[in-house]
Design a protein around this motif. Structure first.
Motif, mmCIF file in Angstrom:
data_model
loop_
_atom_site.group_PDB
_atom_site.id
_atom_site.type_symbol
_atom_site.label_atom_id
_atom_site.label_comp_id
_atom_site.label_asym_id
_atom_site.label_seq_id
_atom_site.Cartn_x
_atom_site.Cartn_y
_atom_site.Cartn_z
ATOM 1 N N TYR A 83 0.815 -1.217 0.000
ATOM 2 C CA TYR A 83 0.000 0.000 0.000
ATOM 3 C C TYR A 83 0.847 1.265 0.000
ATOM 4 N N ARG A 84 2.031 1.164 0.580
ATOM 5 C CA ARG A 84 2.872 2.364 0.681
ATOM 6 C C ARG A 84 4.320 1.943 0.855
ATOM 7 N N ASN A 85 5.221 2.811 0.423
ATOM 8 C CA ASN A 85 6.629 2.525 0.716
ATOM 9 C C ASN A 85 7.289 3.644 1.526
ATOM 10 N N TYR A 86 6.529 4.654 1.839
ATOM 11 C CA TYR A 86 6.985 5.697 2.762
ATOM 12 C C TYR A 86 5.816 6.059 3.661
ATOM 13 N N THR A 87 6.137 6.656 4.823
ATOM 14 C CA THR A 87 5.050 7.184 5.659
ATOM 15 C C THR A 87 4.873 8.663 5.333
#
Ligand code: ASP
Length: 586
Positions: free
Chosen positions: A2-6
């Motif tokens: 869903y994501r690779n960074y916050t």
């Protein structure tokens, strides 16, 4: 993926990269050709942009986003033209390339930002939204960090973390039990633990030697800012230890928490007897962030025709530095405060030290300058200082002066939340007289050991017996308390008798403990810390509610799920319960 960074992570160094973020829409600002969206997760906020270069369909999608929509976004990191120094990601923004609405959201009942427009009740009802706010979440993060630090410390010292039951037999610790009816045992009830006290002592009999648990406890008491019907303790017990060993071990724990969480070493904790604390601070949890120690004038003020003092068992006061210029109005407000029925003082006599060292008092008629000078010297008062004196029965006057002392500490700005002054209060009385029941109650709990040298007094003068009991106090708040335990079944039986239990009552309630003590109970002692209070103090908050994920309100209700609530007739039947209408309700 869903994501690779916050949402709190991207910086100038990432410019040119194409990360994927996921989170909640905090705001949408549509400036016509350009639309800015703030996306939020637990870690921070990142600005997203759609502009004239964004494909039209995408721009339209962005413009339709609502607050708190859950989205996934892919974009190119670029440097912002107008930077926001207030947030760590404030130098960059994300040029939106792809956007997926993972979930829509209804319009939230209040704005989810630090200065929310939601009132207390509303935010409690929607606590899961309130918890999205950084201001609230960070308290819970602090709580988790503190629990971790506590576990590390105790694990390193070979403490065994052990769970004890939640459905138990009533453990009398002075409060009312919450009870749970048993379906399988008609007309019988469990109690929820007010603390795991008896179990931890049984673990010592079992040879566990060092036990701890970060544990929920339940007390059916009237609620205040620092009380919830369910709360958390760091509960500990040790074998083959004396009071000194326990104090050292847990002073170590407290210091470790200060160092790890606050980066400060509070040094050695002073120790003060209960008797000393009462005489000098009027309470058993003195706030040591400031002085204003009580000075007793009883012996020097009598016999001067001032009836109020002549008729008083005790005349005692404090010196408030620099408040000599207090106005009539300010002094009247203090008098009103101490005369409130909960405080119970009769009035205040005040004196101020003039620039030339002479003293001007509200009772100049009765006392000469020489006599007033003695007062000044006893207090060590300097020019510009204010002396406040209370009088009356000792039992009322000392606690009343304690209230006044704290108020003056507040008014003088001496209660800095970042200044931590821990201390141990030791040698508590074993028993306190209870007017209502006409008998002695245990001041700590019935398993607390009297000081060996005071055991003889148990028969002749029980009120005088001191206990091997101790409290950890920080800034006027009782953070922890414990005691050396009785480990001899005969002494324990004697204690129950002193507390007014018949042999049968004692056997019925605690037979199993006294039985256990017959099988080789080691000397043992322990302590429990109020974890919620400790966290709220470290967070600089007044209320423990703010450090509890899902707290109850002042009437013990969970306003989010509306409990307590009625249960179905069939549940009542299974439990052999029937409802009665409380008096005064129809
Ligand atoms: N059980 C006690 C309490 O909850 C603490 C202790 O004596 O260890 O206050």
């Amino acid at each position: 993926m869903y994501r690779n960074y916050t949402c709190g992570e991207l910086r100038l160094a990432h410019v040119g990269q194409e990360p994927v973020l996921a989170g909640w829409v905090q705001t949408v600002r549509n400036h016509g050709a350009m639309t800015f969206v703030d996306i939020r997760d637990r870690y921070g906020i990142t600005q997203l942009v759609a502009d004239e270069n964004t494909p039209l369909a995408m721009k339209e999608l962005v413009d339709k986003l609502g607050r708190e929509y859950v989205i996934q976004v892919k974009g190119t990191v670029r440097e912002r033209s107008s930077k926001n120094p207030k947030i760590p990601t404030g130098e960059i923004e994300l040029d939106i390339k792809e956007l997926t609405v993972l979930n829509k959201a209804a319009v939230p009942p209040f704005t989810i930002q630090d200065d929310s427009d939601g009132g207390d009740e509303l935010r409690m009802k929607f606590r899961y939204l309130d918890l999205r706010r950084e201001a609230v979440r960070k308290n819970l993060e602090l709580r988790a960090r503190m629990a971790h630090v506590v576990r590390n410390y105790l694990n390193n010292l070979q403490f065994i973390e052990t769970e004890t039951p939640v459905l138990i037999k009533s453990t009398p610790e002075g409060a009312r039990d919450f009870v749970v009816p048993s379906r399988m045992n008609p007309n019988q009830f469990y109690a929820l633990p007010q603390s795991p006290q008896i179990f931890k002592q049984l673990l010592m009999v079992a040879g566990f030697d060092r036990y701890y648990q970060i544990v929920k406890c339940f007390r059916d008491e009237d609620l205040r800012a620092d009380r919830q019907p369910e709360f958390t303790q760091i509960d500990c017990e040790m074998s083959f230890v004396k009071q000194e060993d326990v104090l050292n071990t847990f002073e170590g724990l407290a210091r470790h928490i200060f160092i790890e969480i606050k980066g400060i070493d509070p040094g050695d904790f002073p120790r003060m007897t209960f008797a000393y604390a009462m005489e000098n601070y009027g309470c058993d949890k003195p706030d040591l962030r400031f002085g204003m120690i009580f000075k007793d004038l009883t012996n020097i003020v009598k016999g001067k025709d001032f009836k109020l003092f002549d008729d008083s068992e005790c005349v005692v006061g404090i010196c408030v530095p620099g408040c000599g210029e207090y106005t009539r109005k300010q002094l009247d407000a203090l008098t009103e405060l101490v005369k409130r029925p909960q405080v119970g003082a009769k009035g205040i006599v005040h004196a101020k030290v003039n620039d030339d060292g002479s003293v001007k008092s509200s009772v100049d008629k009765y006392y000469t300058q020489v006599e007033l000078g003695k007062w000044r010297d006893i207090f060590g008062a300097k020019p510009g200082d204010l002396i406040l004196i209370l009088y009356g029965e000792k039992e009322r006057t000392l606690p009343a002066l304690s209230v006044l002392r704290l108020e003056m500490g507040r008014q003088c700005g001496l209660m800095d939340r970042d200044n931590f002054k821990p201390l141990w209060v030791v040698d508590f009385p074993l028993l306190e007289w209870n007017e209502e029941s006409g008998r002695f109650h245990a001041m700590h709990h019935p398993f607390t050991s009297p000081k060996p040298e005071d055991i003889l007094l148990l028969d002749s003068d029980p009120g005088k017996v001191r206990a091997n009991a101790y409290d950890l106090v920080i800034n006027g708040v009782e953070i922890g308390g414990g005691s050396v335990r009785i480990f001899d079944s005969e002494l324990q039986a004697k204690m129950f008798k002193t507390l007014g239990f018949t042999k049968q009552e004692a056997d019925n309630q605690f037979g199993f403990l006294m039985e256990a003590f017959k099988y080789g109970a080691p000397p043992h002692a322990g302590i429990a810390f109020g974890f919620d209070r400790l966290v709220s103090m470290f967070a600089g908050l007044d209320s423990i509610r703010d450090v509890i994920a899902f707290p109850k309100n002042n009437s013990g209700r969970d306003v989010m799920n509306d409990s307590p609530s009625e249960i179905a007739q069939i549940q009542l039947d299974e439990l052999f319960l029937s409802l009665v209408t409380p008096k005064g309700k129809s």
